[in-house]
Design an enzyme around this catalytic site. Structure first.
Site, PDB file in Angstrom:
ATOM      1  N   ASP A 147       0.827  -1.202   0.000  1.00 34.14           N
ATOM      2  CA  ASP A 147       0.000   0.000   0.000  1.00 34.14           C
ATOM      3  C   ASP A 147       0.864   1.254   0.000  1.00 34.14           C
ATOM      4  O   ASP A 147       1.940   1.291   0.599  1.00 34.14           O
ATOM      5  CB  ASP A 147      -0.897  -0.016   1.249  1.00 34.14           C
ATOM      6  CG  ASP A 147      -1.856   1.144   1.299  1.00 34.14           C
ATOM      7  OD1 ASP A 147      -2.706   1.236   0.401  1.00 34.14           O
ATOM      8  OD2 ASP A 147      -1.746   1.963   2.231  1.00 34.14           O
ATOM      9  N   GLU A 172       1.004  -0.525  -5.204  1.00 37.47           N
ATOM     10  CA  GLU A 172       0.053   0.553  -5.444  1.00 37.47           C
ATOM     11  C   GLU A 172       0.891   1.824  -5.549  1.00 37.47           C
ATOM     12  O   GLU A 172       1.253   2.423  -4.543  1.00 37.47           O
ATOM     13  CB  GLU A 172      -0.963   0.682  -4.307  1.00 37.47           C
ATOM     14  CG  GLU A 172      -2.001   1.760  -4.593  1.00 37.47           C
ATOM     15  CD  GLU A 172      -2.560   2.430  -3.353  1.00 37.47           C
ATOM     16  OE1 GLU A 172      -3.508   3.212  -3.487  1.00 37.47           O
ATOM     17  OE2 GLU A 172      -2.037   2.195  -2.256  1.00 37.47           O
TER      18      GLU A 172
END
Length: 732
Positions: A412, A465
């Site tokens: 993330d 990401e």
């Protein structure tokens, strides 16, 4: 010159340290203290609140009674002519009697190699070294506690077993690593505990164990003693073929799930066993290859969706035990479904029981707020330049991949890790040692992470990401890249959603938003993500983003999903989007399953199943996702009609033709060039009645004509459905 302290003055000083919680070296005073050159010595135990303490031999026979130095002092001691090699203490408390070995009779616990590897940041099995380990030490069952707190004056382990009294179990400091350790005999599984730390500025809030293997169910914040995983795995066949199943030439269709809000049972979030019973068959029915779970690492605030975790080694207790989670992963594998976990090495929350200012100093985070505090999320930023923190995060990643057999990690907020000035104004960030904006420590960590994962868990995915134009995110480290296996294509997501949100009459003015992504589609190994972030915070659900009336919204949604599945790149779709949920996602509720009673919603779900089936079965749709040779434009310039068409190719396989009409106007007799003459089969029409469409457009089989078009010698004359997609391939 001052007089030397008497023995009584010395132990009175040590007792004062114990009573005030300042005893940083308890093993120098408690337990057996041998006389110089002799076999005898003093045996001491500090047990505040105890009434009597008996000394027993290892067989339970009474040897002597320890005497309390002063009434109410809690210090029990006795000089013995011969210190017993093994002994137990029988402690008489006001509410009962407790019998156990003395924690201060045991020697050092951790080996020098463990401590060296930890300090170096390269201990790959840290989850079985630090934290709370159920073990047998010197023939005695108990729990070995170990925690890193180099700047603490004193560290104690506290829990129900000692009345949460930090004076009872102060720990041994191991120099120079800064690790504190203690073996607590006869302690078992399921005990709640924390660490009490005395910093140089005073007593700190009780801290949860950074390496806890299990935690108390929130809102409780304690760690929980937990045995090493005992699950008997039955996924050997899956693991043997995983590298092939997850290779670049394989289909990868991911169903993103928030475990707590997929489907409730009796108004409560599901248990892992219930998800295994319901989610796995559902995912198989729809044809997804993988489930991606939003973070399951223990996190204090459910509203963070797991993206502010503190238990980097512990599955959240919200849905069951570590054993339950392992059984869920195993069940997925036996059903032929991979499991990817979202994982957060960028930042952590500021909760008092967490990692922040852990020993009274900035231990896990940077000291300076321009480096160590993320103002967007009110979180601390990991100091990955510190070897122990680097190793801590690396060990966390390996723990999930090896211990729980997960098949990949989606990392993330990578962009926030790469840049020191991420979301910061001028004057609010500190440059690196070269004066630049790149976070060199985080980049080194990502290099190391991806190299170690590739080496130690072959075939596992590490997905970034990453929302900037950082070059080579999915290029190997040896070739100058970051080394991720895949990167989320955030640019495609933003452009395509912006385009589909336009009124169809205006799409001709935004034609480039769908063509631009194909200019860089093969620069990385991309995943096309329609994730949870796109259906919250006022962004509307995927269905509700679509313009037009009810019919047009559903047609647009079917068109968009068909466009996505035929576009180069692996696929990710958030739960609820597969049947057209109207409402935004609510993490406190469940999906609106009742909508499947309506044919339009059932039609969207059936379409997703059909798309996944074609995607898995046709190599042209997946084998060359990351190669320009796998894609060929036919029509990218029909701006007036908002029509796009392309071919997808795979070596030795029939090509696939994809045609998309982004207006509600049926296009009758639309000619499209094709590379091969003869009959072509319509494999999918997104406007088919089977998907609750109008039934317009070509269906069945069409024949080519010897009329060149779009650089091809042959062509097809098709009826394009309104707001629809056709997928075709040569018959036979």
């Amino acid at each position: 010159m001052s007089e030397p302290m008497s023995e009584r003055e010395r132990w009175q000083l040590e007792l004062d340290k114990l009573q005030r919680g300042l005893q940083g070296d308890p093993f120098a005073f408690l337990g057996p203290q041998r006389d110089p050159g002799g076999e005898g010595g003093v045996l001491r135990a500090y047990l505040p609140g105890a009434q009597r303490v008996e000394l027993l031999d290892e067989d339970g026979a009474t040897l002597a009674e320890l005497e309390q130095s002063d009434p109410g002092s809690g210090l029990f001691q006795r000089h013995l002519e011969r210190l017993p090699p093994r002994y137990r203490l029988r402690v008489h408390w006001p509410d009962g009697v407790q019998e156990s070995e003395d924690p201060y009779a045991f020697g050092p616990l951790l080996g020098e190699l463990d401590l060296y590897l930890f300090a170096e940041g390269n201990h790959r099995q840290l989850a079985s070294c630090l934290g709370a380990q159920l073990t047998r030490h010197e023939g005695v069952e108990g729990v070995r506690f170990a925690v890193w707190a180099p700047n603490a004056v004193r560290v104690s382990v506290v829990g129900d077993f000692n009345g949460w009294d930090g004076r009872r179990h102060p720990m041994r400091r191991r120099y120079p690593s800064g690790v504190w350790e203690l073996f607590v005999p006869r302690l078992g599984e399921g005990e709640l505990y924390k660490y009490e730390l005395q910093g140089h500025d005073g007593l700190l809030p009780l801290k949860a164990d950074p390496l806890a293997l299990a935690c108390e169910t929130p809102p409780g914040t304690a760690s929980k003693t937990c045995a090493a995983l005992r699950h008997e795995w039955r996924d050997q066949d899956w693991l043997a073929r995983r590298a092939e199943r997850q290779g670049y030439a394989a289909p990868l269709s991911i169903y993103e799930v928030h475990a707590g809000s997929w489907r409730h049972r009796d108004g409560r979030p599901p248990h892992w066993s219930e998800l295994a019973e319901e989610l796995i068959p559902y995912v198989r029915q729809l044809g997804f290859t993988h489930i991606e779970l939003m973070p399951v690492m223990e996190h204090p605030f459910g509203g963070s969706w797991g993206y502010q975790p503190l238990g980097l080694f512990a599955p959240t207790a919200r849905y069951g035990t570590p054993e339950d989670f392992a059984a869920f992963v195993d069940a997925c594998h036996q059903a032929g479904i991979g499991v990817i976990l979202d994982w957060v090495p960028a930042h952590f929350p500021t909760d008092a029981h967490g990692l922040g200012r852990f020993d009274g100093t900035a231990l896990y985070e940077y000291e300076h707020p321009f480096e160590g505090f993320h103002q967007d999320w009110d979180t601390y930023i990991y100091n990955l330049g510190r070897s122990e923190v680097h190793g801590f995060m690396l060990a966390s990643a390996l723990h999930w991949l090896r211990t729980y057999h997960v098949d990949g990690l989606r990392v993330d907020a990578v962009a926030s890790m790469l840049y020191r000035d991420y979301s910061r104004k001028e004057g609010e960030w500190l440059p690196n040692r070269h004066g630049g904006r790149e976070n060199l420590e985080a980049i080194d960590f990502l290099h190391h992470l991806n190299q170690v994962v590739a080496s130690e868990t072959p075939g596992a995915l590490v997905i970034a990401e990453e929302s900037t134009a950082w070059p080579g995110v999915s290029r190997p480290v040896a070739e100058g890249g970051l080394g991720f296996s895949h990167k989320w294509n955030m640019g495609w997501m933003h452009d395509s959603l912006a385009y589909i949100g336009e009124d169809p009459l205006h799409r001709r003015y935004h034609h480039h938003q769908l063509t631009f992504g194909l200019l860089y589609a093969f620069s990385e190994h991309f995943i096309l993500p329609i994730s949870h972030d796109e259906v919250v915070h006022g962004k509307h659900s995927l269905l509700d983003k679509m313009p037009g009336d009810r019919w047009q919204k559903f047609a647009n949604l079917r068109l968009y999903l068909s466009f996505m599945w035929s576009h180069p790149g692996k696929k990710l779709l958030f739960m609820g989007c597969e049947f057209g949920q109207w409402r935004e996602w609510n993490h406190d509720g469940e999906l609106d399953w009742y909508l499947l009673r309506y044919p339009e919603h059932q039609g969207v779900q059936d379409l997703v199943a059909a798309l996944n089936r074609l995607y898995r079965e046709l190599p042209a749709l997946h084998a060359r996702d990351g190669e320009a040779l796998g894609f060929e434009w036919l029509i990218g310039d029909d701006q007036a009609n908002s029509v796009y068409a392309w071919l997808r190719h795979a070596a030795g396989e029939p090509s696939l033709l994809a045609v998309h009409n982004f207006t509600p106007v049926p296009r009758q007799g639309y000619r499209i060039g094709v590379p091969q003459g003869g009959d072509w089969d319509v494999l999918l029409n997104s406007d088919a009645q089977a998907f609750a469409g109008s039934g317009a457009g070509s269906q069945g089989r069409v024949s080519s004509e010897s009329c060149g078009a779009h650089g091809q010698a042959q062509s097809l004359v098709l009826d394009l459905p309104p707001l629809g997609t056709l997928l075709l391939r040569p018959a036979g």
